[in-house]
Design a protein around this motif. Structure first.
Motif, mmCIF file in Angstrom:
data_model
loop_
_atom_site.group_PDB
_atom_site.id
_atom_site.type_symbol
_atom_site.label_atom_id
_atom_site.label_comp_id
_atom_site.label_asym_id
_atom_site.label_seq_id
_atom_site.Cartn_x
_atom_site.Cartn_y
_atom_site.Cartn_z
ATOM 1 N N GLY A 1 34.876 36.530 60.263
ATOM 2 C CA GLY A 1 35.450 37.860 60.445
ATOM 3 C C GLY A 1 35.837 38.099 61.884
ATOM 4 N N ARG B 1 32.933 45.152 63.547
ATOM 5 C CA ARG B 1 31.668 44.836 62.868
ATOM 6 C C ARG B 1 31.188 43.440 63.256
ATOM 7 N NH1 ARG B 1 32.952 45.294 57.112
ATOM 8 N NH2 ARG B 1 34.545 43.792 57.704
ATOM 9 N N GLU B 2 32.098 42.469 63.203
ATOM 10 C CA GLU B 2 31.711 41.094 63.527
ATOM 11 C C GLU B 2 31.353 40.937 65.002
ATOM 12 O OE1 GLU B 2 33.344 41.375 59.751
ATOM 13 O OE2 GLU B 2 34.483 41.822 61.580
ATOM 14 N N PRO C 1 33.230 40.373 56.475
ATOM 15 C CA PRO C 1 34.063 41.195 55.601
ATOM 16 C C PRO C 1 33.812 40.972 54.108
ATOM 17 C CG PRO C 1 35.350 39.391 56.525
ATOM 18 C CD PRO C 1 33.968 39.267 57.086
ATOM 19 N N GLU C 2 34.311 41.923 53.312
ATOM 20 C CA GLU C 2 34.049 41.913 51.875
ATOM 21 C C GLU C 2 34.893 40.923 51.090
ATOM 22 O OE1 GLU C 2 36.945 45.385 52.736
ATOM 23 O OE2 GLU C 2 35.258 44.357 53.713
ATOM 24 N N ALA D 1 40.253 48.272 51.278
ATOM 25 C CA ALA D 1 39.973 48.402 52.719
ATOM 26 C C ALA D 1 39.384 49.757 53.079
ATOM 27 C CB ALA D 1 41.248 48.150 53.530
ATOM 28 N N ARG E 1 28.286 44.453 52.201
ATOM 29 C CA ARG E 1 28.228 43.909 53.573
ATOM 30 C C ARG E 1 27.987 45.064 54.543
ATOM 31 N NH1 ARG E 1 32.310 47.535 54.695
ATOM 32 N NH2 ARG E 1 33.660 47.596 52.889
ATOM 33 N N ASP F 1 31.810 49.201 58.706
ATOM 34 C CA ASP F 1 32.513 49.225 59.985
ATOM 35 C C ASP F 1 33.143 50.607 60.116
ATOM 36 O OD1 ASP F 1 34.093 48.820 62.214
ATOM 37 O OD2 ASP F 1 34.899 46.893 61.554
#
Length: 433
Positions: free
Chosen positions: A7, A11-12, A70-71, A151, A289, A292
């Protein structure tokens, strides 16, 4: 220990920032990374949907575990693929990710296992859905949801029947959210305040994180279009001790029971979006997950080594670790490109990043890259996330907004009211900050 993080968003960056604090970690790789991540991890140019190449990289580089941000890769079955290669990976199986990938699957799961949620109806046929709406009172409030991944934008709050019909046409006829709108959910409108509770889950045991609250709308006062999130804070005061106790003692055991009964392998993060209505929590949605920008306020409060948590989760021994959190508050504000979430320009130079120290705020990169001249430029809608930590929410808000003027890029947009809902709630309840 070598770690691969999949990702390239804010978030990452937060996940990598926290993993880098572990004394166990010697090397972090990131697919595909961004300009901020590049300071703490080696960027690997492998697409997140190229499971075979990612697995080959993990084998060749002796990766100890892979962390999926990510999802979409989770929904597409990356965990099942890695497990088939005997590679350790943090995240739920494809079937577990269906809790996010299909809202109707999630609603059916909740209904079956007595997880409190709003009443709902599911349709795959446009005319039948329209007929259902036409039988409702004109002033009926309704939440209309695209079934699949969108998203974080596939939910439309409708104040009356006509708005619901417009949402139905947008989703099922105009395909505003693509194939995610092949199936549609009409859900009862719940009153109250939303909060997000993220949980470490190993399939048998769980550990609840501090509750957070996201700000979805692009404009101040919760106006304008839905976005992926314009800011967040934690802990969210609306999630009282009594509420968290109910989640811990009733809702999570029901979810774990459901996962086991359905033979769903779930080793990762379960994000639960709640509506708190008259002190009672109702589940609005699941994500499979970290959220974000919720991650950017939750992980800075984590005291326990994230690597230890990941290992215990993968080994299904979460009950053997005491996860500790800072007794502080965190607030983050998203700095977005002008025009987001619709059309916006890219490749705009960002200045002032080197003027902010981590004592003032943590700057997580979301949509950034380095151009051919080595300058950091914008590359997405949500560009940067400014996270401040302090003793209470009010001072964390002040701290974050004090830093923002130091950072500049053309047409930069951000909300000026992140965290104000928390202050209003605290004031109404007459609680200390």
């Amino acid at each position: 220990m070598k770690v691969l993080v999949i990702g390239n968003g804010g978030r990452e960056h937060a996940i990598i920032w926290k993993l880098a604090q572990s004394p166990k970690v010697t090397k972090i790789y990131s697919a595909l990374g961004n300009a901020g991540i590049a300071k703490q991890a080696e960027i690997v140019n492998i697409k997140i949907d190229d499971f075979q190449t990612l697995a080959n990289f993990a084998i060749e580089n002796k990766i100890d575990f892979t962390f999926v941000g990510p999802e979409i890769p989770l929904a597409d079955g990356i965990v099942d693929f890695f497990n088939s290669k005997n590679l350790k990976i943090f995240g739920p199986s494809k079937k577990g990710a269906m809790l996010e990938a299909s809202k109707s699957f999630a609603k059916d799961f909740m209904q079956k296992y007595n997880v409190p949620t709003a009443a709902y109806n599911v349709f795959t046929d446009f005319n039948k859905a329209l007929d259902f709406l036409n039988k409702l009172p004109e002033d009926e409030k309704l939440v209309v949801k695209a079934d699949g991944l969108a998203a974080g934008k596939g939910v439309i709050m409708c104040q009356n029947r006509q708005q619901a019909i417009r949402a139905l046409k947008d989703i099922m006829q105009d395909k505003t959210f693509g194939s995610a709108g092949n199936k549609i959910i009409f859900e009862q409108w719940l009153q109250g305040q939303e909060t997000s509770v993220l949980v470490f889950v190993d399939g048998k045991h769980f550990s609840i994180m501090p509750a957070a609250q996201d700000h979805k709308r692009v404009g101040d006062g919760d106006t304008g279009l839905n976005t992926g999130g314009m800011g967040a804070y934690a802990p969210a005061p609306v999630a009282t001790e009594e509420l968290l106790k109910q989640i811990k003692e009733q809702i999570m055991p029901a979810i774990i029971n459901g996962l086991q009964k359905e033979k769903i392998e779930y080793k990762g993060i379960l994000y639960i979006g709640f509506m708190v209505d008259n002190g009672k929590p109702y589940v609005l949605e699941f994500n499979c997950r970290f959220g974000d920008p919720e991650t950017q306020v939750i992980l800075p409060l984590l005291k326990t080594d994230l690597v230890d948590i990941v290992e215990h989760t993968i080994n299904q021994t979460l009950d053997e670790i005491d996860i500790k959190w800072e007794n502080k508050a965190a607030v983050c504000v998203v700095l977005a490109s002008g025009g987001y979430p619709e059309n916006y320009e890219k490749n705009i130079e960002i200045s002032g990043l080197d003027t902010v120290t981590e004592d003032e705020a943590i700057i997580f990169h979301a949509g950034t890259k380095k151009n051919e001249n080595g300058k950091i430029v914008t590359s997405g809608g949500r560009v940067l996330v400014v996270t401040a930590i302090s003793d209470d929410i009010k001072s964390a808000i002040d701290k974050a907004y004090k830093v923002i003027p130091k950072i500049k890029f053309d047409k930069m947009h951000y909300r000026k009211d992140i965290g104000q809902r928390a202050l209003k709630w605290i004031s109404k309840q007459k609680l200390p900050l």
